[in-house]
Design an enzyme around this catalytic site. Sequence first.
Site, mmCIF file in Angstrom:
data_model
loop_
_atom_site.group_PDB
_atom_site.id
_atom_site.type_symbol
_atom_site.label_atom_id
_atom_site.label_comp_id
_atom_site.label_asym_id
_atom_site.label_seq_id
_atom_site.Cartn_x
_atom_site.Cartn_y
_atom_site.Cartn_z
ATOM 1 N N LYS A 1 0.850 -1.208 0.000
ATOM 2 C CA LYS A 1 0.000 0.000 0.000
ATOM 3 C C LYS A 1 0.880 1.250 0.000
ATOM 4 O O LYS A 1 0.656 2.182 -0.779
ATOM 5 C CB LYS A 1 -0.885 -0.006 1.235
ATOM 6 N N ASN A 2 1.898 1.258 0.857
ATOM 7 C CA ASN A 2 2.677 2.490 1.035
ATOM 8 C C ASN A 2 3.713 2.706 -0.053
ATOM 9 O O ASN A 2 4.403 3.722 -0.050
ATOM 10 C CB ASN A 2 3.302 2.507 2.432
ATOM 11 N N CYS B 1 -5.262 8.455 9.968
ATOM 12 C CA CYS B 1 -5.475 7.583 11.125
ATOM 13 C C CYS B 1 -5.898 8.386 12.360
ATOM 14 O O CYS B 1 -5.711 9.577 12.432
ATOM 15 C CB CYS B 1 -4.191 6.818 11.425
ATOM 16 N N ARG C 1 -0.845 14.549 13.492
ATOM 17 C CA ARG C 1 0.062 14.096 12.429
ATOM 18 C C ARG C 1 0.341 15.300 11.532
ATOM 19 O O ARG C 1 -0.304 15.519 10.522
ATOM 20 C CB ARG C 1 -0.550 12.912 11.690
ATOM 21 N N ASP D 1 4.458 0.487 12.223
ATOM 22 C CA ASP D 1 3.261 -0.148 11.647
ATOM 23 C C ASP D 1 3.116 -1.604 12.067
ATOM 24 O O ASP D 1 2.117 -2.235 11.751
ATOM 25 C CB ASP D 1 3.295 -0.074 10.106
ATOM 26 N N ARG E 1 -8.745 -0.757 4.413
ATOM 27 C CA ARG E 1 -7.889 0.307 3.864
ATOM 28 C C ARG E 1 -6.516 -0.239 3.525
ATOM 29 O O ARG E 1 -5.875 0.229 2.590
ATOM 30 C CB ARG E 1 -7.724 1.451 4.885
HETATM 31 C C1 EPZ Z 1 3.996 6.809 6.527
HETATM 32 O O1 EPZ Z 1 3.197 7.834 7.090
HETATM 33 C C2 EPZ Z 1 3.091 5.601 6.400
HETATM 34 N N1 EPZ Z 1 1.969 5.917 5.526
HETATM 35 C C3 EPZ Z 1 2.565 5.189 7.784
HETATM 36 O O2 EPZ Z 1 1.829 3.974 7.601
HETATM 37 C C4 EPZ Z 1 3.747 4.912 8.706
HETATM 38 O O3 EPZ Z 1 3.263 4.631 9.994
HETATM 39 C C5 EPZ Z 1 4.678 6.131 8.747
HETATM 40 O O4 EPZ Z 1 5.088 6.478 7.402
HETATM 41 C C6 EPZ Z 1 5.924 5.888 9.585
HETATM 42 O O5 EPZ Z 1 6.635 4.819 9.060
HETATM 43 C C7 EPZ Z 1 2.167 5.898 4.193
HETATM 44 O O6 EPZ Z 1 3.248 5.606 3.707
HETATM 45 C C8 EPZ Z 1 0.986 6.220 3.332
HETATM 46 P P1 EPZ Z 1 6.034 10.132 8.620
HETATM 47 P P2 EPZ Z 1 3.752 9.361 7.133
HETATM 48 O O7 EPZ Z 1 5.907 11.422 7.914
HETATM 49 O O8 EPZ Z 1 4.525 9.647 5.923
HETATM 50 C C9 EPZ Z 1 6.313 13.255 12.140
HETATM 51 C C10 EPZ Z 1 -0.064 2.593 7.643
HETATM 52 O O9 EPZ Z 1 -0.601 1.993 8.575
HETATM 53 N N2 EPZ Z 1 6.092 14.256 11.095
HETATM 54 O O10 EPZ Z 1 7.203 9.235 8.313
HETATM 55 O O11 EPZ Z 1 2.598 10.230 7.460
HETATM 56 C C11 EPZ Z 1 5.093 12.382 12.391
HETATM 57 O O12 EPZ Z 1 4.217 13.008 13.308
HETATM 58 C C12 EPZ Z 1 0.405 4.020 7.833
HETATM 59 O O13 EPZ Z 1 0.154 2.096 6.506
HETATM 60 C C13 EPZ Z 1 6.217 15.613 11.426
HETATM 61 O O14 EPZ Z 1 6.487 15.969 12.569
HETATM 62 O O15 EPZ Z 1 4.712 9.278 8.397
HETATM 63 C C14 EPZ Z 1 5.708 11.128 12.944
HETATM 64 O O16 EPZ Z 1 5.980 11.307 14.319
HETATM 65 C C15 EPZ Z 1 0.054 4.527 9.223
HETATM 66 N N3 EPZ Z 1 6.016 16.538 10.451
HETATM 67 C C16 EPZ Z 1 7.041 11.033 12.194
HETATM 68 O O17 EPZ Z 1 7.302 12.336 11.670
HETATM 69 C C17 EPZ Z 1 5.723 16.176 9.156
HETATM 70 O O18 EPZ Z 1 5.572 17.085 8.294
HETATM 71 C C18 EPZ Z 1 7.040 10.046 11.041
HETATM 72 O O19 EPZ Z 1 5.957 10.394 10.202
HETATM 73 C C19 EPZ Z 1 5.597 14.807 8.839
HETATM 74 C C20 EPZ Z 1 5.794 13.854 9.828
#
Ligand code: EPZ
Length: 420
Positions: A25-26, A119, A124, A307, A399
């Site tokens: 998916k990702n 989610c 986020r 995840d 999803r």
């Molecule tokens: C991706 O989300 C995945 N989703 C998530 O999978 C996964 O949990 C996550 O990466 C972490 O591995 C997809 O790929 C579609 P991040 P993403 O930006 O990109 C902080 C699933 O179940 N952050 O790597 O949204 C954030 O709060 C989903 O398939 C900021 O602070 O995650 C978190 O603490 C759930 N500012 C950390 O970074 C930002 O602008 C990592 O988030 C962006 C993120």
Amino acid sequence: MKQVDRFIINGPCRLEGSVRVSGAKNAVLPLMAASMLTGGTCILDNVPDLRDTRTMMQLLAGFGAVSSLEGGRLEVDASRITSFEAPYDLVRTMRASIYAFGPLVARFGKARVSMPGGCAWGPRPVDLHLKGLGALGAELTIEHGYINAKAGKLRGAEITLTIPSVGATVNIIMAAVLAEGRTVIENAAREPEITELALALKSGGARIEGEGTSRITIDGVSSIAAYKHRVIPDRIEAGTFAAAAAITGGRIEILNCAPSHLGAVIEKLEECGARIVCGDGSMTVTGPERLNPANVETGFYPSFATDMQAQIMAVLSIARGTSTIVDRVYPDRFTHVPELCRFGAKIARDGNVAVITGVEKLEGAPVMATDIRASSALILAGLAAAGETTILRVYHIDRGYERIEEKLRAIGAAIRRARD
Ligand code: EPZ
């Protein structure tokens, strides 16, 4: 009225047999969004038919990109983009809608995307996405819950991410491939899904180096040709089935997976007593009679995936002893704790730490799915629990998992979907 499905599971069961993992998916969501960088028809194979895949197809259609999904093959014709707005009603259901920014701003110099939802747990933010696009020259304003971006020709920049955000890395890569000059992303995310996006874009003429490492260099080009790419296996689905073998004491041959993407998860499940034999594109997981406790810390790839945090918590809930889980990526990602406790699990949460005191066995119970991965943890607990489990709000599971009840039934689970 939205159809609200539920799963009914009768346990305990011991899963035995083979299962085929679907495409990631990702990986597919960024690849779909990036198709708007090209002026043609991109083709993706091994695409999972998920709610999120369908939502992204709807989002693309809103921009004028027409797509079709048939037998795992997705075709996206992005030659006629006529709108640049991602509406709230779609964005609030899927955070990955934010991926529209990179391609639209890079190719058309404008985009208007609602602030994301996604989610259910914790804040986020998207500040790193906006910082990256701003560094490349986009002017960003936020009003009425929408993010507006305006830009002339983007110009390459040196961008350091304070957190190796997957989404921000994806958006910056997509914006930078058509920018003027060189972009360097320091502290980039290293997930395999990032590597896949880079490989697909490079096959369309993009100039990218360092994908999969913390330092990615992109030299902008004038255009990207439509690409054809096969989506990698979903490492989280594979990890979830490995956890299912562990929690049920069964033996599952997991086909069409990439064990090399799951190093930290394999290591942790082996510490819990599972025996894991990795082949070329497959792995066979045998669960032990009784599980050992373990201490888990999630982190950025290649650390233990956040995840997989809910799933390993379900496994540890019946281990012989006390375990701890620390989520260093999402401190609030614990909505599954009260639901797992309804099975009789003994879990105490304190901030981003959960302490799990293993119990002999779980009892089936009515529970509620709250997000994609929490839902899969409830399925795991239901498979191991004695008696009947009902899981409400199964749309969360749909999803991110393709036909999961069919795959589980094929290896011995007593699980069925009921429609309310
Ligand atoms: C991706 O989300 C995945 N989703 C998530 O999978 C996964 O949990 C996550 O990466 C972490 O591995 C997809 O790929 C579609 P991040 P993403 O930006 O990109 C902080 C699933 O179940 N952050 O790597 O949204 C954030 O709060 C989903 O398939 C900021 O602070 O995650 C978190 O603490 C759930 N500012 C950390 O970074 C930002 O602008 C990592 O988030 C962006 C993120």
